[in-house]
Design a protein around this motif. Structure first.
Motif, short mmCIF file in Angstrom:
data_model
loop_
_atom_site.label_atom_id
_atom_site.label_comp_id
_atom_site.label_asym_id
_atom_site.label_seq_id
_atom_site.Cartn_x
_atom_site.Cartn_y
_atom_site.Cartn_z
N VAL A 47 -33.94 39.35 51.12
CA VAL A 47 -32.61 39.22 50.54
C VAL A 47 -32.78 38.75 49.10
CG1 VAL A 47 -30.33 38.15 50.75
CG2 VAL A 47 -31.74 38.53 52.80
N GLU A 48 -32.17 39.50 48.20
CA GLU A 48 -32.29 39.16 46.78
C GLU A 48 -30.96 38.61 46.26
OE1 GLU A 48 -34.73 41.51 43.80
OE2 GLU A 48 -32.70 42.08 43.23
N VAL A 49 -31.04 37.48 45.60
CA VAL A 49 -29.85 36.77 45.13
C VAL A 49 -29.99 36.54 43.62
CG1 VAL A 49 -28.45 34.68 45.38
CG2 VAL A 49 -29.69 35.61 47.36
N ARG A 50 -28.92 36.87 42.90
CA ARG A 50 -28.91 36.64 41.45
C ARG A 50 -27.67 35.86 41.06
NH1 ARG A 50 -31.96 40.84 38.48
NH2 ARG A 50 -32.88 42.28 39.95
N ASP A 80 -34.93 30.02 52.97
CA ASP A 80 -34.81 29.68 51.56
C ASP A 80 -35.19 30.88 50.72
OD1 ASP A 80 -34.01 27.02 51.97
OD2 ASP A 80 -36.09 26.39 52.26
N ALA A 81 -34.56 30.99 49.56
CA ALA A 81 -34.94 32.03 48.60
C ALA A 81 -35.53 31.34 47.38
CB ALA A 81 -33.73 32.87 48.21
N THR A 82 -36.67 31.86 46.91
CA THR A 82 -37.34 31.23 45.78
C THR A 82 -37.27 32.12 44.55
OG1 THR A 82 -39.43 32.12 46.60
CG2 THR A 82 -38.91 29.86 47.20
N ARG A 90 -35.60 35.48 45.91
CA ARG A 90 -35.83 36.33 47.10
C ARG A 90 -36.26 35.47 48.27
NH1 ARG A 90 -39.19 41.20 44.16
NH2 ARG A 90 -37.40 42.10 43.08
N THR A 91 -35.79 35.86 49.44
CA THR A 91 -36.22 35.16 50.65
C THR A 91 -37.66 35.53 50.97
OG1 THR A 91 -35.32 36.95 52.01
CG2 THR A 91 -33.90 35.03 51.65
N ASN A 92 -38.37 34.60 51.60
CA ASN A 92 -39.76 34.84 51.97
C ASN A 92 -39.91 35.18 53.45
OD1 ASN A 92 -40.85 34.05 49.34
ND2 ASN A 92 -40.11 32.03 49.90
#
Ligand SMILES: [Cu+2]
Length: 127
Positions: A47-50, A80-82, A90-92
């Motif tokens: 999951v990509e978050v901006r 968690d997304a780093t 992005r989630t790992n």
């Protein structure tokens, strides 16, 4: 002229009746949420978050993704997304563990402590 005014008044009334949207209604802090692989399938997913602030990418935020299925009885998937650079997170270790309808809820804590959230509905296909 009167008709135009009436249309505007109706439009405003409709907007006013909408329930407040969650978090991402903040025009200064939009949050985009996307899946890197489409269509979504059962298994690991990224999951990509901006998050943005006043049109700029945001480094140093804390981003958490929670996946819930729309039916009862499932344990939420939390990841968690780093920051992978450029204010993209992005989630790992996110995992769709069942096919069906999911809602991804993203909570972002900005470096100034402000929290905002956004969500994305996802239909997940079986393998
Ligand atoms: Cu399920």
């Amino acid at each position: 002229m009167m008709r135009a005014l009436l249309v505007v008044a109706l439009a405003l009334a409709l907007v006013a009746c909408d329930p407040p949207a969650e978090g991402d209604a903040d025009p200064r802090r939009p949050i985009s949420v996307a899946l890197l692989e489409r269509p979504a399938r059962v298994g690991p997913a990224v999951v990509e978050v901006r998050p943005q602030l006043d049109g700029a990418a945001v480094a140093g935020a804390t981003v958490q993704v929670v996946g819930d299925m729309t039916h009862a009885g499932m344990v939420p998937v939390v990841a968690d997304a780093t920051d992978v650079g450029g204010g993209t997170y992005r989630t790992n270790d996110f995992l769709f563990d069942m096919a069906g309808d999911w809602v991804l809820s993203v909570d972002v804590t900005y470096p100034d402590g402000t929290t905002r959230s956004a969500s994305l509905a996802v239909s997940v296909e079986g393998r």
